[in-house]
Every structure is written in structure tokens, then in C-alpha cells.
Design an enzyme around this catalytic site. Structure first.
Site, PDB file in Angstrom:
ATOM      1  N   CYS A 116       0.856  -1.192   0.000  1.00 59.49           N
ATOM      2  CA  CYS A 116       0.000   0.000   0.000  1.00 59.49           C
ATOM      3  C   CYS A 116       0.891   1.240   0.000  1.00 59.49           C
ATOM      4  O   CYS A 116       1.681   1.427   0.912  1.00 59.49           O
ATOM      5  CB  CYS A 116      -0.900  -0.025   1.237  1.00 59.49           C
ATOM      6  SG  CYS A 116      -1.748   1.533   1.545  1.00 59.49           S
ATOM      7  N   CYS A 120      -3.850   7.269  -1.666  1.00 62.07           N
ATOM      8  CA  CYS A 120      -5.144   7.354  -2.356  1.00 62.07           C
ATOM      9  C   CYS A 120      -6.286   7.779  -1.430  1.00 62.07           C
ATOM     10  O   CYS A 120      -7.304   8.292  -1.916  1.00 62.07           O
ATOM     11  CB  CYS A 120      -5.512   6.015  -2.985  1.00 62.07           C
ATOM     12  SG  CYS A 120      -4.116   5.063  -3.541  1.00 62.07           S
ATOM     13  N   THR A 207      -4.138   4.925   7.523  1.00 58.83           N
ATOM     14  CA  THR A 207      -3.091   4.632   6.541  1.00 58.83           C
ATOM     15  C   THR A 207      -2.180   5.837   6.327  1.00 58.83           C
ATOM     16  O   THR A 207      -2.660   6.941   6.066  1.00 58.83           O
ATOM     17  CB  THR A 207      -3.765   4.250   5.207  1.00 58.83           C
ATOM     18  OG1 THR A 207      -4.419   3.000   5.389  1.00 58.83           O
ATOM     19  CG2 THR A 207      -2.756   4.127   4.077  1.00 58.83           C
ATOM     20  N   GLU A 273      -0.118   1.808   9.190  1.00 59.91           N
ATOM     21  CA  GLU A 273      -1.347   2.238   9.844  1.00 59.91           C
ATOM     22  C   GLU A 273      -1.023   2.612  11.290  1.00 59.91           C
ATOM     23  O   GLU A 273      -0.147   2.004  11.904  1.00 59.91           O
ATOM     24  CB  GLU A 273      -2.433   1.142   9.848  1.00 59.91           C
ATOM     25  CG  GLU A 273      -3.244   1.077   8.571  1.00 59.91           C
ATOM     26  CD  GLU A 273      -2.505   0.375   7.445  1.00 59.91           C
ATOM     27  OE1 GLU A 273      -1.724  -0.553   7.755  1.00 59.91           O
ATOM     28  OE2 GLU A 273      -2.666   0.755   6.270  1.00 59.91           O
ATOM     29  N   HIS A 308     -13.122   5.439  -3.431  1.00 63.45           N
ATOM     30  CA  HIS A 308     -12.064   4.610  -2.833  1.00 63.45           C
ATOM     31  C   HIS A 308     -12.225   3.127  -3.181  1.00 63.45           C
ATOM     32  O   HIS A 308     -11.241   2.406  -3.278  1.00 63.45           O
ATOM     33  CB  HIS A 308     -12.062   4.825  -1.318  1.00 63.45           C
ATOM     34  CG  HIS A 308     -10.748   4.495  -0.690  1.00 63.45           C
ATOM     35  ND1 HIS A 308      -9.541   4.867  -1.243  1.00 63.45           N
ATOM     36  CD2 HIS A 308     -10.437   3.805   0.443  1.00 63.45           C
ATOM     37  CE1 HIS A 308      -8.557   4.435  -0.480  1.00 63.45           C
ATOM     38  NE2 HIS A 308      -9.068   3.773   0.549  1.00 63.45           N
ATOM     39  N   TYR A 312      -9.145   0.455  -5.253  1.00 64.85           N
ATOM     40  CA  TYR A 312      -8.552  -0.835  -4.870  1.00 64.85           C
ATOM     41  C   TYR A 312      -8.023  -1.637  -6.056  1.00 64.85           C
ATOM     42  O   TYR A 312      -7.551  -2.762  -5.881  1.00 64.85           O
ATOM     43  CB  TYR A 312      -9.528  -1.634  -3.992  1.00 64.85           C
ATOM     44  CG  TYR A 312      -9.296  -1.286  -2.536  1.00 64.85           C
ATOM     45  CD1 TYR A 312      -9.630  -0.024  -2.052  1.00 64.85           C
ATOM     46  CD2 TYR A 312      -8.704  -2.184  -1.656  1.00 64.85           C
ATOM     47  CE1 TYR A 312      -9.370   0.320  -0.751  1.00 64.85           C
ATOM     48  CE2 TYR A 312      -8.448  -1.838  -0.342  1.00 64.85           C
ATOM     49  CZ  TYR A 312      -8.785  -0.589   0.106  1.00 64.85           C
ATOM     50  OH  TYR A 312      -8.514  -0.243   1.404  1.00 64.85           O
ATOM     51  N   CYS A 314      -5.416  -0.898  -6.997  1.00 67.32           N
ATOM     52  CA  CYS A 314      -4.021  -0.978  -6.506  1.00 67.32           C
ATOM     53  C   CYS A 314      -3.640  -2.433  -6.274  1.00 67.32           C
ATOM     54  O   CYS A 314      -2.510  -2.844  -6.508  1.00 67.32           O
ATOM     55  CB  CYS A 314      -3.864  -0.178  -5.213  1.00 67.32           C
ATOM     56  SG  CYS A 314      -4.780  -0.844  -3.812  1.00 67.32           S
ATOM     57  N   GLU A 462      -6.300  -5.516   4.524  1.00 64.66           N
ATOM     58  CA  GLU A 462      -6.743  -4.213   4.017  1.00 64.66           C
ATOM     59  C   GLU A 462      -7.729  -4.408   2.861  1.00 64.66           C
ATOM     60  O   GLU A 462      -8.694  -3.659   2.721  1.00 64.66           O
ATOM     61  CB  GLU A 462      -5.537  -3.397   3.551  1.00 64.66           C
ATOM     62  CG  GLU A 462      -5.893  -1.963   3.188  1.00 64.66           C
ATOM     63  CD  GLU A 462      -4.658  -1.129   2.924  1.00 64.66           C
ATOM     64  OE1 GLU A 462      -3.797  -1.579   2.137  1.00 64.66           O
ATOM     65  OE2 GLU A 462      -4.557  -0.031   3.491  1.00 64.66           O
TER      66      GLU A 462
HETATM   67  C1  LIG Z   1      -5.153  -1.911   6.679  1.00 67.91           C
HETATM   68  C2  LIG Z   1      -6.283  -0.961   6.838  1.00 67.91           C
HETATM   69  C3  LIG Z   1      -6.126   0.369   6.433  1.00 67.91           C
HETATM   70  C4  LIG Z   1      -7.158   1.286   6.617  1.00 67.91           C
HETATM   71  N1  LIG Z   1      -6.951   2.598   6.282  1.00 67.91           N
HETATM   72  C5  LIG Z   1      -7.885   3.530   6.608  1.00 67.91           C
HETATM   73  C6  LIG Z   1      -7.652   4.926   6.394  1.00 67.91           C
HETATM   74  O1  LIG Z   1      -6.609   5.339   5.891  1.00 67.91           O
HETATM   75  N2  LIG Z   1      -8.597   5.805   6.751  1.00 67.91           N
HETATM   76  C7  LIG Z   1      -9.760   5.407   7.300  1.00 67.91           C
HETATM   77  O2  LIG Z   1     -10.572   6.255   7.614  1.00 67.91           O
HETATM   78  N3  LIG Z   1     -10.016   4.093   7.532  1.00 67.91           N
HETATM   79  C8  LIG Z   1      -9.100   3.160   7.201  1.00 67.91           C
HETATM   80  N4  LIG Z   1      -9.359   1.813   7.416  1.00 67.91           N
HETATM   81  C9  LIG Z   1     -10.577   1.472   8.129  1.00 67.91           C
HETATM   82  C10 LIG Z   1     -11.618   0.672   7.374  1.00 67.91           C
HETATM   83  O3  LIG Z   1     -12.441   1.510   6.630  1.00 67.91           O
HETATM   84  C11 LIG Z   1     -12.381  -0.120   8.454  1.00 67.91           C
HETATM   85  O4  LIG Z   1     -11.509  -1.152   8.892  1.00 67.91           O
HETATM   86  C12 LIG Z   1     -13.694  -0.688   7.992  1.00 67.91           C
HETATM   87  O5  LIG Z   1     -14.598   0.340   7.731  1.00 67.91           O
HETATM   88  C13 LIG Z   1     -14.274  -1.642   9.030  1.00 67.91           C
HETATM   89  O6  LIG Z   1     -14.347  -1.030  10.287  1.00 67.91           O
HETATM   90  P1  LIG Z   1     -13.705  -1.735  11.558  1.00 67.91           P
HETATM   91  O7  LIG Z   1     -12.319  -2.129  11.216  1.00 67.91           O
HETATM   92  O8  LIG Z   1     -13.906  -0.815  12.711  1.00 67.91           O
HETATM   93  O9  LIG Z   1     -14.479  -3.075  11.751  1.00 67.91           O
HETATM   94  P2  LIG Z   1     -15.878  -3.327  12.527  1.00 67.91           P
HETATM   95  O10 LIG Z   1     -16.775  -2.140  12.359  1.00 67.91           O
HETATM   96  O11 LIG Z   1     -15.540  -3.719  13.918  1.00 67.91           O
HETATM   97  O12 LIG Z   1     -16.430  -4.523  11.699  1.00 67.91           O
HETATM   98  C14 LIG Z   1     -16.252  -5.891  12.045  1.00 67.91           C
HETATM   99  C15 LIG Z   1     -17.433  -6.685  11.513  1.00 67.91           C
HETATM  100  O13 LIG Z   1     -18.633  -6.215  12.137  1.00 67.91           O
HETATM  101  C16 LIG Z   1     -19.597  -5.855  11.151  1.00 67.91           C
HETATM  102  N5  LIG Z   1     -20.320  -4.664  11.642  1.00 67.91           N
HETATM  103  C17 LIG Z   1     -19.783  -3.467  12.029  1.00 67.91           C
HETATM  104  N6  LIG Z   1     -20.755  -2.625  12.414  1.00 67.91           N
HETATM  105  C18 LIG Z   1     -21.908  -3.271  12.258  1.00 67.91           C
HETATM  106  C19 LIG Z   1     -23.278  -2.921  12.494  1.00 67.91           C
HETATM  107  N7  LIG Z   1     -23.613  -1.707  12.959  1.00 67.91           N
HETATM  108  N8  LIG Z   1     -24.217  -3.862  12.220  1.00 67.91           N
HETATM  109  C20 LIG Z   1     -23.891  -5.081  11.737  1.00 67.91           C
HETATM  110  N9  LIG Z   1     -22.612  -5.470  11.506  1.00 67.91           N
HETATM  111  C21 LIG Z   1     -21.642  -4.574  11.768  1.00 67.91           C
HETATM  112  C22 LIG Z   1     -18.795  -5.555   9.889  1.00 67.91           C
HETATM  113  O14 LIG Z   1     -19.561  -5.762   8.707  1.00 67.91           O
HETATM  114  C23 LIG Z   1     -17.658  -6.552  10.007  1.00 67.91           C
HETATM  115  O15 LIG Z   1     -18.041  -7.802   9.476  1.00 67.91           O
HETATM  116  C24 LIG Z   1      -8.366   0.868   7.193  1.00 67.91           C
HETATM  117  C25 LIG Z   1      -8.526  -0.473   7.568  1.00 67.91           C
HETATM  118  C26 LIG Z   1      -7.514  -1.378   7.404  1.00 67.91           C
HETATM  119  C27 LIG Z   1      -7.701  -2.794   7.851  1.00 67.91           C
HETATM  120  S1  SF4 Z   2      -6.139   2.382  -2.627  1.00 65.18           S
HETATM  121 FE1  SF4 Z   2      -4.676   0.753  -2.217  1.00 65.18          FE
HETATM  122  S2  SF4 Z   2      -2.631   1.657  -2.209  1.00 65.18           S
HETATM  123 FE2  SF4 Z   2      -4.116   3.304  -2.152  1.00 65.18          FE
HETATM  124  S3  SF4 Z   2      -4.274   3.783   0.029  1.00 65.18           S
HETATM  125 FE3  SF4 Z   2      -5.943   2.316  -0.420  1.00 65.18          FE
HETATM  126  S4  SF4 Z   2      -5.084   0.266  -0.073  1.00 65.18           S
HETATM  127 FE4  SF4 Z   2      -3.365   1.747  -0.118  1.00 65.18          FE
END
Ligand SMILES: Cc1cc2nc3c(=O)[nH]c(=O)nc-3n(C[C@H](O)[C@H](O)[C@H](O)COP(=O)(O)OP(=O)(O)OC[C@H]3O[C@@H](n4cnc5c(N)ncnc54)[C@H](O)[C@@H]3O)c2cc1C
Ligand code: SF4
Length: 521
Positions: A116, A120, A207, A273, A308, A312, A314, A462
Site C-alpha cells: 500500500c 489514495c 493509513t 497504519e 475509494h 482498490y 491498486c 486491508e
Molecule cells: C489496513 C487498513 C487500512 C485502513 N486505512 C484507513 C484509512 O486510511 N482511513 C480510514 O478512515 N479508515 C481506514 N481503514 C478502516 C476501514 O475503513 C475499516 O476497517 C472498515 O470500515 C471496518 O471497520 P472496523 O475495522 O472498525 O471493523 P468493525 O466495524 O468492527 O467490523 C467488524 C465486523 O462487524 C460488522 N459490523 C460493524 N458494524 C456493524 C453494524 N452496525 N451492524 C452489523 N454489523 C456490523 C462488519 O460488517 C464486520 O463484518 C483501514 C482499515 C484497514 C484494515
Molecule cells: S487504494 Fe490501495 S494503495 Fe491506495 S491507500 Fe488504499 S489500499 Fe493503499
């Protein structure tokens, strides 16, 4: 699209130290000496740029600068805001072609870094904010759009990196922000003055946040009238007082502390992250792009995720690397001609190109928003991202199949260097006689890195959760699947009597059938 005017110029003078960043090295240097409050392994990090675990993630962002120097057609464009050539990551899409070029740049960077490259989220947040601030102003008579353009023009001039901070820590997922026992579980405004607002809370999984110059803070989800203080969007310098970063661990990340490069698999590049804690952080009015307009939070989230989820692609660039690694290890093992090996490489390619095809199709099927900026197709973006939650896992499974078990039982680089064991390992771990053993081990470690190690964070988890977990895409797909229209089609052909219904004018199928020149919005 807006043409440059006097008032789109960043009001702040360009200080000596703020000359535009051009090369990856300029960028690296710009991150030094910012006094960020960063914790890793329970200790404050004196200078993140010098930390061996953090450096590979900085290299990945630096590659976005170096690519712009090497391939300006792909990674730069002319900004309508400044009239100058800018990095494509800072551009507002003025056409479908702009969106397509973003995707091509993303695939190229995935190929170059195998991870990553972090830039983006900011790009997609800008594009979403461009239209959403415009529409808020139309409804409320506010001045967010011009403020946002002023901010963006300054960032474009300096060629800075901007992170997108959307995901709150969220506490009890079944409760709205105002219903949480602790309101700080969603970032919110705690104080307003004539100068601006103060925010408190935490953003998770951010990120490239330490590798950015700015973060754009945004709400995570749809908000109601009682959530007004949670409806805040603003740009914050990464070094703003009151911010603490707690660095996220990645699988096998401490191999970067061991010396050597072989065991790291991909020693040059990694993602990043961190958790970001905002303890009463100030945002002045000129960098505030939403302040209480809760009814626009859902629109912002939808537009951001629309951009966004097709970013992906990417992962198709990263997939190219993994397919190459799998094919290379098959060569090194002398099995490249076996039909099942060839078939598995075809399957991996098919899956990888499925991801790319949907992403690029979403960008091609773009439409203009009221603000003039273009947005890619939401249905296909969600299909793209949903593929991404599955296909890299299958590609990784096939790569592990071709790699063989040695990928996880391999002795360390230090054993290879030890005079007692080194020659024995070189003898017994040889594949094809004409390939140096060390080359074979390097490719195995790369596959480990991408499917179990540091860069599996970017390639697998991710892919699952970034830009929203799988269910979030299914909800968007369900909203746009136009079942009533499809039922009518079926009934008509089956000879079942059916009422003629209205075909949606701005639905997905209308976008499918729009001929050139049609504007679906
Ligand atoms: C490597 C990585 C990079 C990321 N980078 C960014 C970033 O740069 N900026 C950013 O803003 N975010 C970033 N994210 C966040 C990403 O958008 C979230 O991980 C994603 O939205 C899921 O939220 P959570 O991780 O809190 O999981 P959770 O909300 O805890 O979800 C876990 C499970 O519970 C379910 N769930 C959650 N809420 C509910 C609900 N209300 N009802 C029913 N089911 C539910 C989900 O569907 C999922 O199956 C990143 C995540 C990762 C893993
Ligand atoms: S689009 Fe791909 S490379 Fe760009 S920030 Fe998201 S995961 Fe990273």
C-alpha cells in the site's frame, strides 16, 4: 471545473522551506524534525524517519514522487486550480479519463512497491469533498467549497501528502455516536470559538498518517440531528498540538530490526497504519469544511467510498507481483511446464484482471457532479471492492500452493551466513542447479511477506476491511440492483402479465445505457 482565480490561491505565503517537493528524497526530508508524538513498542519514537520499522512505509510514499518524475504523463497533470503541473494524487477529476488515469497510476505503483503506497485515501477524500462542500453551500449558503479549494491549491503547490481520517473507533457498533456512553468514541467538536473549533476522539487504522503532511478528518457514518457535533470535516497538520500516534504492528514487522534483507521478503517497501488520538485539536475556520451539517455526512461517506472502492485496483498491481513470484518459484523448482502449474497461474491472472476490469469500468462509467468534478460508477466500484475482499485471498492461496512448504519452514538469513550451516543450506535448499539457492530463498520470502507477513496487511486484510467491510459493499449493491425493473423484464419474456413501470432515470441501468453526451446526474 473551476478555472484558477485570485481567490483560489492559498492565503498563506509560501515560506522558504515550503518550496514544492519534487523527488522522493525531497519528500523524505520534509518529514524530518516535526516533533510528532509517536509511540511504538511502548516507547516514544525520537524521529520516525530513522526508525527501521517505519522507513519502508516512507519509501512506498516516496515512490509516488519518483514515479511522477519518471512518468509525468501517468502520475502528474495540470491543475485547473493553480494552472500548474501537479501530482495526480492531488488532482480533482474533471473527466472520466482523469479517473481512469488514477487507476492506471495505482496499478503501476502496486507493481513497483508490492504494498500500500498510502496516498489514495487523501485523493479520494479530496474528490468527495469537492462536490460535497459545493452541495452544502448550495443548501446552507456556507463558504466551505471556496475554503476547500484554497486549502487544496496550497497543498497542490507544495506537493504534499494528505491522509484521509474517516474511521472512528466506534465503540458499540449498534449505537449512534450520541448514544455511546463515551462520546469520545467518535471524533466530535468539543468547543467552538470565533477562530474555529476544537475536536476530540480517535481515528483507527489510519493509513500513512505519519507519512502525511495533513490529515483530513471526516465523519464515519450517516448522522442524525442529535449527532450534530460529530458532523465535522477539517484539515489538520499532522504535527498539530494535541495529536498522539500509536503505531500499528504488522505481522513479522520486527524482522526489519534484525539486519539483513532476505528474511524481510520485501525490505524496501511496506504500508503503515496507526491509531490517531485527538486531544482537543484546533481547526481554524479556513480549514473547516463541515461544521454541524449532519445531513451531508452520509453523502460524504458514500462519495468517498465510491471513489475509494475502485481505487482498490491498486491490489491488481500487487497481484501482478505475487503472480510473478509464484511463476518464478515454479521456474526455480523446475515445474514451470506442468499443466496444473500453468493452469494455476492462469487462474491467478483471471482473478487479478477481474479486480482491475471492474475498477477501470467504474472509472470509465463516470458522471459529472453539480460541482463539475466527475465521480466514477458506484455500483461497479462496489463490485470491484467486493471482489477485492475475496480474490487476493484465493490468489494468495494459489501462490502458497506453488511455493511449497519451505516458505514457512525456511531457516533464517543468519543461518545462511553462518559458516557451519551456510554451505549445507545452500546445498540442500537448492532447486534447479543453475539457480543460486539464495535467489530461490528470496522469492520464497517475498511470497511469505505478501501472504503472511508485513505486506499481507495491505494485500489481504486491508483488501477485506479497507474502504469498508464486505457487508458495506453488499448494502450498496442491494440499493442499486433495481430488482423491480429486472422482474418486469423476466415477466415480459415469460408471458406473465406485468404493469409497465417507470425505469429509474438516475439508477445504475440508466448509467449503463447512457450514450455519449448523456449526463446521468
Ligand atoms: C489496513 C487498513 C487500512 C485502513 N486505512 C484507513 C484509512 O486510511 N482511513 C480510514 O478512515 N479508515 C481506514 N481503514 C478502516 C476501514 O475503513 C475499516 O476497517 C472498515 O470500515 C471496518 O471497520 P472496523 O475495522 O472498525 O471493523 P468493525 O466495524 O468492527 O467490523 C467488524 C465486523 O462487524 C460488522 N459490523 C460493524 N458494524 C456493524 C453494524 N452496525 N451492524 C452489523 N454489523 C456490523 C462488519 O460488517 C464486520 O463484518 C483501514 C482499515 C484497514 C484494515
Ligand atoms: S487504494 Fe490501495 S494503495 Fe491506495 S491507500 Fe488504499 S489500499 Fe493503499
Amino acid at each position: 471545473m473551476t478555472t484558477p482565480t485570485e481567490d483560489t490561491v492559498d492565503p498563506r505565503p509560501r515560506a522558504e522551506g515550503e518550496a514544492p517537493l519534487v523527488t522522493g528524497q525531497d519528500y523524505r526530508d520534509s518529514l524530518r524534525g516535526r516533533g510528532l508524538k509517536v509511540y511504538l513498542f511502548g516507547e516514544r519514537v525520537a524521529e520516525p524517519v530513522d526508525h527501521p520499522m517505519i522507513r519502508p512505509s516512507i519509501n512506498a510514499v516516496a515512490e509516488t514522487y519518483d514515479l511522477a518524475v519518471r512518468e509525468p504523463e501517468l502520475a502528474t497533470t495540470i491543475s485547473p486550480l493553480t494552472g500548474e503541473r501537479i501530482n495526480r494524487f492531488l488532482h480533482i477529476a474533471g473527466s472520466a479519463e482523469d479517473l481512469v488515469k488514477q487507476n492506471k497510476m495505482q496499478r503501476k505503483l502496486g507493481q513497483l512497491t508490492g504494498t500500500c503506497f498510502q496516498r489514495c485515501v487523501g485523493m479520494d477524500a479530496f474528490n468527495a469533498l469537492y462536490s460535497v462542500t459545493y452541495e452544502i453551500d448550495q443548501q446552507h449558503g456556507t463558504a466551505y467549497h471556496q475554503r476547500f479549494k484554497n486549502f487544496l491549491a496550497g497543498v497542490q503547490r507544495r506537493n504534499q501528502v494528505v491522509g484521509g481520517a474517516m474511521t472512528d473507533v466506534k465503540g458499540d457498533r449498534s449505537r449512534a455516536p450520541h448514544q455511546q456512553e463515551d462520546p469520545d468514541l467518535y471524533v466530535h467538536i468539543v468547543r467552538r470559538t470565533d477562530e474555529g473549533v476544537w475536536i476530540r476522539g480517535a481515528k483507527a487504522h489510519q493509513t500513512g498518517c505519519l507519512n502525511s503532511h495533513w490529515m483530513v478528518v471526516m465523519p464515519t457514518l450517516r448522522l442524525g440531528p442529535e449527532d450534530q457535533d460529530f458532523a465535522v470535516v477539517g484539515a489538520v497538520p499532522v504535527e498539530a498540538p494535541g495529536i498522539t500516534y500509536i503505531y500499528g504492528r504488522q505481522s513479522c514487522d520486527s524482522r526489519a530490526l534484525e539486519g539483513g534483507t532476505l528474511d524481510q521478503g520485501n525490505a524496501r517497501f511496506a504500508g503503515q497504519e496507526a491509531m490517531v488520538l485527538f486531544d482537543d485539536v484546533f481547526i481554524p475556520h479556513d480549514r473547516l469544511f463541515m461544521d454541524g451539517e449532519f445531513e451531508f455526512a452520509a453523502l460524504l461517506v458514500e462519495r468517498f467510498t465510491c471513489y475509494h472502492r475502485r481505487s482498490y485496483v491498486c491490489k491488481s498491481g500487487v497481484g501482478d507481483v505475487l503472480i510473478g513470484a509464484a511463476a518464478t518459484i515454479a521456474d526455480y523448482n523446475g515445474v514451470e511446464k506442468a499443466s496444473h502449474i500453468k493452469d494455476k497461474l492462469v487462474e491467478m491472472t483471471h482473478l487479478n484482471e477481474t479486480i482491475y476490469s471492474t475498477g477501470i469500468a467504474s472509472s470509465h462509467q463516470a458522471k459529472p457532479t453539480q460541482s463539475g468534478c466527475y465521480i466514477n460508477d458506484d455500483m461497479i466500484a462496489n463490485v470491484c471492492k467486493h471482489h477485492v475482499t475475496r480474490m487476493p485471498y484465493e490468489i494468495a492461496r494459489l501462490a502458497q500452493d506453488l511455493a511449497g512448504g519451505l516458505m514457512v519452514t525456511l531457516p533464517s538469513e543468519k543461518d545462511l551466513e553462518n559458516p557451519e550451516t551456510g554451505d549445507l543450506l545452500r546445498k540442500y535448499l537448492k532447486g534447479r542447479a543453475d539457480i543460486p539457492t539464495e535467489d530461490r530463498l528470496r522469492v520464497l520470502r517475498l511470497i511469505e511477506n505478501m501472504t503472511l507477513g508485513r505486506n499481507a496487511v495491505g494485500y489481504l486484510t486491508e483488501s477485506m476491511h479497507g474502504a469498508g467491510s464486505p457487508q458495506a459493499q453488499r448494502i450498496q449493491i442491494a440499493r442499486q440492483m433495481e430488482l423491480e425493473t429486472k422482474k418486469r423484464l423476466a415477466k415480459r419474456l415469460a408471458g406473465v402479465e406485468t404493469e409497465e413501470g417507470e425505469e429509474g432515470e438516475d439508477g445504475y441501468l440508466a448509467r449503463v445505457f447512457a450514450v455519449e453526451g448523456d449526463q446521468a446526474d
